[in-house]
Design a protein around this motif. Structure first.
Motif, PDB file in Angstrom:
ATOM      1  N   ALA A 108       0.827  -1.205   0.000  1.00 35.80           N
ATOM      2  CA  ALA A 108       0.000   0.000   0.000  1.00 35.80           C
ATOM      3  C   ALA A 108       0.867   1.262   0.000  1.00 35.80           C
ATOM      4  O   ALA A 108       0.463   2.298  -0.538  1.00 35.80           O
ATOM      5  CB  ALA A 108      -0.926   0.004   1.215  1.00 35.80           C
ATOM      6  N   VAL A 109       2.051   1.172   0.603  1.00 34.29           N
ATOM      7  CA  VAL A 109       2.943   2.340   0.646  1.00 34.29           C
ATOM      8  C   VAL A 109       4.184   2.144  -0.220  1.00 34.29           C
ATOM      9  O   VAL A 109       4.845   3.114  -0.606  1.00 34.29           O
ATOM     10  CB  VAL A 109       3.356   2.682   2.090  1.00 34.29           C
ATOM     11  N   LEU A 110       4.542   0.891  -0.494  1.00 35.11           N
ATOM     12  CA  LEU A 110       5.689   0.577  -1.353  1.00 35.11           C
ATOM     13  C   LEU A 110       5.186  -0.280  -2.517  1.00 35.11           C
ATOM     14  O   LEU A 110       5.224  -1.511  -2.467  1.00 35.11           O
ATOM     15  CB  LEU A 110       6.757  -0.181  -0.564  1.00 35.11           C
ATOM     16  N   PRO A 111       4.688   0.354  -3.564  1.00 25.58           N
ATOM     17  CA  PRO A 111       4.039  -0.408  -4.641  1.00 25.58           C
ATOM     18  C   PRO A 111       4.974  -1.332  -5.405  1.00 25.58           C
ATOM     19  O   PRO A 111       4.510  -2.281  -6.036  1.00 25.58           O
ATOM     20  CB  PRO A 111       3.459   0.678  -5.550  1.00 25.58           C
ATOM     21  N   GLY A 112       6.291  -1.058  -5.381  1.00 25.72           N
ATOM     22  CA  GLY A 112       7.224  -1.895  -6.130  1.00 25.72           C
ATOM     23  C   GLY A 112       7.156  -1.680  -7.618  1.00 25.72           C
ATOM     24  O   GLY A 112       7.792  -2.405  -8.393  1.00 25.72           O
ATOM     25  N   VAL A 113       6.408  -0.686  -8.053  1.00 23.41           N
ATOM     26  CA  VAL A 113       6.246  -0.349  -9.470  1.00 23.41           C
ATOM     27  C   VAL A 113       6.389   1.163  -9.602  1.00 23.41           C
ATOM     28  O   VAL A 113       5.788   1.918  -8.830  1.00 23.41           O
ATOM     29  CB  VAL A 113       4.856  -0.788 -10.002  1.00 23.41           C
ATOM     30  N   VAL A 114       7.198   1.610 -10.550  1.00 21.21           N
ATOM     31  CA  VAL A 114       7.399   3.033 -10.803  1.00 21.21           C
ATOM     32  C   VAL A 114       7.253   3.286 -12.292  1.00 21.21           C
ATOM     33  O   VAL A 114       7.886   2.609 -13.115  1.00 21.21           O
ATOM     34  CB  VAL A 114       8.792   3.512 -10.331  1.00 21.21           C
ATOM     35  N   ASP A 115       6.410   4.232 -12.644  1.00 24.98           N
ATOM     36  CA  ASP A 115       6.232   4.618 -14.048  1.00 24.98           C
ATOM     37  C   ASP A 115       5.861   3.407 -14.914  1.00 24.98           C
ATOM     38  O   ASP A 115       6.309   3.274 -16.047  1.00 24.98           O
ATOM     39  CB  ASP A 115       7.507   5.291 -14.572  1.00 24.98           C
ATOM     40  N   GLY A 116       5.088   2.490 -14.333  1.00 23.18           N
ATOM     41  CA  GLY A 116       4.593   1.352 -15.094  1.00 23.18           C
ATOM     42  C   GLY A 116       5.494   0.135 -15.121  1.00 23.18           C
ATOM     43  O   GLY A 116       5.146  -0.863 -15.744  1.00 23.18           O
TER      44      GLY A 116
END
Length: 445
Positions: A108-116
């Motif tokens: 919820a706070v560390l999605p593990g995905v950035v810019d797709g």
């Protein structure tokens, strides 16, 4: 020689491993962290972690990724608790070798995905700590002076005649170049991307040092360079009149953190990982001496003015960069760049110069008095296709990548030499035909 703080930490680690924990040491009174981060970043995290965890001493062992892999392959993993470093390829290899224990994070706070794109391990053995983007450093005033357009996309690198004012890193010599060129190749397509690079390189200056790529724009030797963003962000922070441009289809790639399988201080290791991924730990990345991008979306409310938020990037296009596929291709990309571009730049200048001259000489259909010349146009089109020839099809890249995967160890010298010889022959044949076609397309005097 290692910085003084690193040498002291290394000596401390050695004495601990040789002589045991020593009198007065509790089980979790320390955590041993291996990294290759620079002092200005490590020292700030060391101080902040020890303030947040009184009684736990952070001991830092500085090692480049190649030496770190050797240490972490030992039965006791060198007494290291945490591996924390900007080395993309290290983490998947070490994970596959069983070097790490699993991590639990709150998505919820560390999605593990950035810019797709995924930046954390989908299996849960390592986690992204920060990300860096790849793009262009430009000097707007120099571009205006030289009457050159400011590039905004990867395609713009080949759309302008730079006359040496574009700086490109030499793949295989510049650490970030493998990732940068793979991002471009995935964004544009394998064959089209190599054609773009060849045309751009014919009009560029090739640079063999990572820092010098961006420095060439800062010191006025070039107007534009492709780079990883922290070089550009540092130059901007230091008052240089340069700007950073992210193409719509680029990627933000991570530095990561993991707890070792044999960690002698697992609770302290978990505390360290929790801290660097916490909101206070992530906000430290905004410090003027660090200037990195956090992987927690919630901390961008604290970002300094003008900070790009990679989770909400304006103008970004949908593009899910495949990082693990890219990691396997860095050696192949370096070998192709060397054979196709670096070793043939003078010939590329002649070839693309002839094609551009032939294109400029084609009738301008916007002029009512000009008549189309489909025969010459077809010659130029065919010349352009052959000039962009790459001897490895995109469908074959993954199959050939293992031959060049560990280029430093040179495990397959004879096989590599045979492949390069075949590449050279095919490239030379394609380029010779392209040059002939381009010259034939020029109008008869």
């Amino acid at each position: 020689m290692l910085p003084l703080s690193r040498r002291i930490a290394a000596l401390l680690l050695g004495s601990i491993l040789m002589f045991g924990s020593g009198a007065g040491w509790a089980v979790e009174d320390r955590v041993v962290v291996m990294t290759s981060y620079p002092d200005e970043l490590v020292q700030r995290y060391e101080q902040a972690f020890e303030r947040a965890n009184p009684g736990t001493d952070l001991q830092v062992v500085w090692k480049p990724s190649r030496d770190a892999a050797v240490e972490l392959a030992k039965p006791d993993q060198g007494g290291v608790d945490v591996y924390w470093t900007p080395s993309l390829s290290s983490f998947p290899r070490l994970r596959d070798a069983g070097a790490f224990r699993s991590l639990a994070v709150d998505r919820a706070v560390l999605p593990g995905v950035v810019d797709g794109q995924f930046v954390s391990d989908r299996r849960g053995f390592f986690e992204a700590f920060e990300v860096a983007g790849y793009g262009l450093i430009v000097n707007p005033a120099a571009l205006a002076r030289d009457r050159l357009p400011q590039p905004a996309t990867w395609r713009d690198l080949a759309a302008t005649r730079w006359t040496g004012q574009l700086a490109l890193p030499i793949a295989g010599q510049v650490g970030f170049s493998g990732a940068l060129y793979d991002i471009l190749l995935q964004a544009e397509g394998w064959e089209a991307g190599w054609a773009l690079l060849g045309e751009a390189a014919a009009d560029a200056t090739l640079v063999g040092s990572g820092g010098q790529v961006s420095e060439s724009v800062v010191n006025g030797e070039a107007d534009v360079a492709v780079t990883v963003d922290f070089f550009a962000r540092s130059a901007i922070a230091n008052g240089h009149p340069v700007a950073l441009v992210y193409p719509p289809r680029t990627a933000f790639l991570p530095a990561q953190v993991a707890i070792t399988r044999a960690a002698p201080h697992p609770d302290a290791a978990r505390a360290f990982v929790d801290f660097v991924l916490s909101a206070p730990g992530q906000a430290l990345l905004f410090h003027p001496d660090i200037r990195r991008y956090p992987v927690r979306p919630d901390v961008y409310a604290q970002a300094p003015a003008g900070t790009v938020n990679p989770f909400q990037r304006v103008g970004a296009e949908p593009y899910a960069y495949d990082m693990e596929t890219g990691l396997n291709r860095h050696g192949l990309i370096a070998a192709l760049f060397d054979t196709l571009i670096a070793g043939r730049q003078d010939r590329l200048k002649t070839l693309w110069g002839a094609i551009h001259a032939a294109e400029a000489a084609l009738p301008n259909n916007a002029e009512p008095t000009n008549k189309p010349d489909p025969e010459r146009a077809a010659l130029v089109s065919r010349a352009r296709t052959l000039a962009g020839f790459v001897p490895v099809a995109g469908a074959d890249a993954d199959r050939l990548a293992p031959i060049f995967q560990d280029r430093r160890s040179n495990r397959n010298p004879e096989e590599q030499a045979a492949v390069r010889k075949d590449w050279s022959a095919r490239i030379d044949a394609a380029h010779a035909e392209a040059l002939d076609l381009a010259r034939r397309a020029l109008p008869t005097p």
